[in-house]
Enzyme design. Structure first.
Site, PDB file in Angstrom:
ATOM      1  N   GLY A 114     -43.267   8.798  10.655  1.00  0.00           N
ATOM      2  CA  GLY A 114     -43.257   9.238  12.060  1.00  0.00           C
ATOM      3  C   GLY A 114     -41.875   9.207  12.703  1.00  0.00           C
ATOM      4  O   GLY A 114     -40.857   9.546  12.086  1.00  0.00           O
ATOM      5  N   ALA A 165     -41.178   0.047  16.042  1.00  0.00           N
ATOM      6  CA  ALA A 165     -42.532  -0.265  15.553  1.00  0.00           C
ATOM      7  C   ALA A 165     -43.477  -0.362  16.737  1.00  0.00           C
ATOM      8  O   ALA A 165     -43.162  -1.000  17.740  1.00  0.00           O
ATOM      9  CB  ALA A 165     -42.528  -1.570  14.765  1.00  0.00           C
ATOM     10  N   TYR A 174     -51.888  -1.028  25.761  1.00  0.00           N
ATOM     11  CA  TYR A 174     -50.708  -0.265  25.315  1.00  0.00           C
ATOM     12  C   TYR A 174     -49.759   0.021  26.491  1.00  0.00           C
ATOM     13  O   TYR A 174     -48.543  -0.180  26.394  1.00  0.00           O
ATOM     14  CB  TYR A 174     -51.188   1.042  24.679  1.00  0.00           C
ATOM     15  CG  TYR A 174     -50.099   1.926  24.115  1.00  0.00           C
ATOM     16  CD1 TYR A 174     -49.471   1.620  22.915  1.00  0.00           C
ATOM     17  CD2 TYR A 174     -49.710   3.093  24.785  1.00  0.00           C
ATOM     18  CE1 TYR A 174     -48.481   2.442  22.393  1.00  0.00           C
ATOM     19  CE2 TYR A 174     -48.727   3.927  24.265  1.00  0.00           C
ATOM     20  CZ  TYR A 174     -48.114   3.595  23.062  1.00  0.00           C
ATOM     21  OH  TYR A 174     -47.133   4.416  22.556  1.00  0.00           O
TER      22      TYR A 174
HETATM   23  P1  NAD Z   1     -46.623   5.730  13.720  1.00  0.00           P
HETATM   24  O1  NAD Z   1     -47.913   5.010  13.770  1.00  0.00           O
HETATM   25  O2  NAD Z   1     -46.558   7.017  12.949  1.00  0.00           O
HETATM   26  O3  NAD Z   1     -45.482   4.767  13.151  1.00  0.00           O
HETATM   27  C1  NAD Z   1     -45.340   3.437  13.581  1.00  0.00           C
HETATM   28  C2  NAD Z   1     -44.776   2.612  12.433  1.00  0.00           C
HETATM   29  O4  NAD Z   1     -44.693   1.245  12.881  1.00  0.00           O
HETATM   30  C3  NAD Z   1     -45.694   2.633  11.211  1.00  0.00           C
HETATM   31  O5  NAD Z   1     -44.960   2.937  10.047  1.00  0.00           O
HETATM   32  C4  NAD Z   1     -46.247   1.210  11.161  1.00  0.00           C
HETATM   33  O6  NAD Z   1     -46.523   0.731   9.853  1.00  0.00           O
HETATM   34  C5  NAD Z   1     -45.114   0.411  11.828  1.00  0.00           C
HETATM   35  N1  NAD Z   1     -45.582  -0.894  12.295  1.00  0.00           N
HETATM   36  C6  NAD Z   1     -46.752  -1.181  12.919  1.00  0.00           C
HETATM   37  N2  NAD Z   1     -46.854  -2.517  13.108  1.00  0.00           N
HETATM   38  C7  NAD Z   1     -45.735  -3.081  12.593  1.00  0.00           C
HETATM   39  C8  NAD Z   1     -45.278  -4.412  12.482  1.00  0.00           C
HETATM   40  N3  NAD Z   1     -46.006  -5.451  12.913  1.00  0.00           N
HETATM   41  N4  NAD Z   1     -44.075  -4.644  11.892  1.00  0.00           N
HETATM   42  C9  NAD Z   1     -43.346  -3.614  11.426  1.00  0.00           C
HETATM   43  N5  NAD Z   1     -43.728  -2.316  11.506  1.00  0.00           N
HETATM   44  C10 NAD Z   1     -44.918  -2.061  12.072  1.00  0.00           C
HETATM   45  O7  NAD Z   1     -46.191   5.970  15.245  1.00  0.00           O
HETATM   46  P2  NAD Z   1     -45.121   6.972  15.885  1.00  0.00           P
HETATM   47  O8  NAD Z   1     -45.859   8.061  16.534  1.00  0.00           O
HETATM   48  O9  NAD Z   1     -44.033   7.296  14.931  1.00  0.00           O
HETATM   49  O10 NAD Z   1     -44.553   6.025  17.065  1.00  0.00           O
HETATM   50  C11 NAD Z   1     -43.327   5.308  16.987  1.00  0.00           C
HETATM   51  C12 NAD Z   1     -43.084   4.629  18.328  1.00  0.00           C
HETATM   52  O11 NAD Z   1     -43.075   5.618  19.362  1.00  0.00           O
HETATM   53  C13 NAD Z   1     -44.157   3.621  18.720  1.00  0.00           C
HETATM   54  O12 NAD Z   1     -43.553   2.541  19.386  1.00  0.00           O
HETATM   55  C14 NAD Z   1     -45.042   4.412  19.665  1.00  0.00           C
HETATM   56  O13 NAD Z   1     -45.733   3.576  20.543  1.00  0.00           O
HETATM   57  C15 NAD Z   1     -44.013   5.275  20.364  1.00  0.00           C
HETATM   58  N6  NAD Z   1     -44.542   6.492  20.992  1.00  0.00           N
HETATM   59  C16 NAD Z   1     -45.038   7.537  20.251  1.00  0.00           C
HETATM   60  C17 NAD Z   1     -45.502   8.684  20.901  1.00  0.00           C
HETATM   61  C18 NAD Z   1     -46.019   9.903  20.156  1.00  0.00           C
HETATM   62  O14 NAD Z   1     -46.344  10.904  20.795  1.00  0.00           O
HETATM   63  N7  NAD Z   1     -46.125   9.877  18.831  1.00  0.00           N
HETATM   64  C19 NAD Z   1     -45.487   8.747  22.295  1.00  0.00           C
HETATM   65  C20 NAD Z   1     -45.004   7.665  23.007  1.00  0.00           C
HETATM   66  C21 NAD Z   1     -44.516   6.547  22.333  1.00  0.00           C
END
Ligand code: NAD
Length: 449
Positions: A219, A291, A355
């Protein structure tokens, strides 16, 4: 036109028959946003600079090496408009905005860039000036909503105490005036008083730096690792041990190191500290707390485990790891900390009390830690992504997903690279005067502020 970055709907409405139908029935027709390409100029076309403040001449001088600066009598389209509003000291003088922009705003090119420069309102002297400077926010946010075809509008407040060379502003201007900020719109940046030095190369500003990215297996995190590495950093990619295989793949791809690490583990900071001691010089230059997890449920039906796990990963871990690494001296003088908040942390979201609290907490973390670590010249900033095309958003039910995707000035979702580019801008050594900022990467979402 390359269709690679567009979702299915956008591919349809940008095709010849699709565009015809969409035009007839008034469907949104998203622009193919122009993003940064290595080796390409930051903007394709001239930049018109106006205004009569303290920054206009330093900015002209700063940009003229790498940008084409338009003369007053220029014809045709502009790739950028930069207006120095720092000279505006009363509500009456705001008319200068109208006078500059009204005749030229129709001449902004596709994916064009508009920047207004102001003085941080809290640092102004007289009430009149504070009113005028604060008013710039309403102007820029509205113009952002009016602009079409991928054009963006940002406001940059520069400290009243910044030296007139305004070198602290350069990294921000270069980010805004480029394809790196394709999905950043209607935002307010603040730049402090400090001077900054330009990197040896604006193409590789992170050369020689050691970066840690958590949640890097997939991601947005995997893209952050790729962009920081493109910019010259050695990236230590961290993720939970269960994600080991994809983590190793990310690390290999970016020429970095993989370090399986659960950020909630009691010894997470210790493990990181030991790793950089063994493999590097014992310090981390850039720490990206990416993360994050969601465990959605409306509050009445939520169990304690959902609350606890979201808080632990999204908020408590970033705060604790930052504090411990700072205390150990692993976050050395001048290092960069970047958090990942979310639009949910600004606007709130049904089913996401846990969240949204954690992500609003990240904004509090930026406020508190940027002040606390300022004496060590450590900057702390965050990005707040809106709708980004990832596995997480692909899992949202269709109708909700389409609404989230279209309800912003760009009428489309952003890409992980858009978030990564904003993080790389904060991480740059040239961004030493940029701290305490939370910049939304949301295409100017209609939800939230
Ligand atoms: P994703 O779920 O694809 O990736 C998140 C990664 O974090 C995963 O690889 C997971 O294994 C890792 N992770 C989870 N718990 C962990 C821990 N305890 N220690 C280490 N690693 C851990 O999510 P994403 O969409 O790539 O989101 C990345 C960030 O962006 C997050 O903080 C998310 O809240 C934020 N975000 C995403 C969006 C979106 O539209 N995708 C929007 C707003 C915020």
């Amino acid at each position: 036109m390359a269709q690679g970055n567009l979702d299915l709907y956008s591919q349809f409405v940008t095709s010849a028959p699709g565009s015809f139908i969409a035009g007839k029935v008034g469907l949104p027709q998203p622009e193919q946003l122009r993003r940064h390409e290595v080796g390409q100029p930051a903007l394709h076309g001239p930049v018109l600079i106006g205004g009569e403040g303290r920054l206009v001449e330093p900015v002209r001088e700063m940009l003229q090496g790498d940008y084409e600066i338009a003369g007053a009598d220029a014809e045709g389209k502009f790739a950028g408009l930069v207006f120095d509003a720092t000279g505006i000291r009363s509500p009456e003088e705001l008319k200068a905005l109208f006078e500059f922009f009204n005749p030229v705003v129709r001449r902004v090119a596709r994916s064009g860039r508009i920047v207004v420069l102001g003085t941080t309102p809290e640092e102004t002297g007289a009430v009149d000036e504070r009113i005028a400077q604060r008013a710039l926010e309403g102007f820029t946010r509205s113009l952002g909503k009016e602009m079409k075809r991928g054009a963006t509008v940002q406001l940059v407040y520069v400290s009243a105490d910044a030296d007139t060379g305004a070198s602290g502003l350069e990294s921000t201007l270069r980010f805004i005036l480029s394809g790196k900020s394709a999905y950043v719109d209607g935002q307010v940046f603040t730049v402090g008083a400090g001077a900054a030095s330009a990197p040896a190369s604006w193409d590789r500003p992170l050369e020689g730096k050691v970066a840690v990215v958590t949640g890097a297996a997939r991601g947005i995190g995997a893209e952050i690792a790729a962009v920081l590495s493109r910019d010259g950093a050695h990236v230590i990619c961290c993720d939970i041990p269960a994600a080991g295989e994809s983590l190793a793949a990310t690390a290999n791809k970016v020429g970095g190191t993989s370090l399986p690490l659960d950020v909630t583990a009691a010894d997470a900071a210790e493990v990181l500290a030991q790793h950089v001691k063994d493999r590097h010089d014992g310090t981390v230059d850039i720490l990206v707390h990416n993360a994050g997890i969601t465990r959605d449920k409306t509050l009445a039906g939520m169990d304690a485990a959902r609350w606890d796990s979201v808080m632990a990963v999204n908020l408590i871990a970033p705060e604790r790891i930052t504090a411990e690494l700072a205390e150990k001296g692993v976050l050395g003088e001048g290092s960069r900390v970047v958090g990942v908040s979310s639009m949910a942390g600004i606007a709130g979201n049904r089913g996401q009390t846990n969240y949204a609290a954690s992500k609003a907490g990240v904004i509090g973390f930026v406020d508190g830690a940027s002040t606390e670590l300022a004496s060590k010249k450590v900057t702390v900033n965050a990005v707040a992504p809106g709708f980004i095309e990832t596995q997480m958003t692909a899992a949202i039910p269709f109708a909700t997903r389409e609404a989230g995707r279209r309800m912003n000035s760009m009428q489309q979702g952003g890409l992980p690279v858009d978030v990564a580019e904003a993080i790389a801008y904060f991480a740059s050594p040239a961004s030493s005067a940029v701290t305490g900022n939370v910049i939304r990467v949301c295409g100017q979402s209609l939800l939230g502020a």
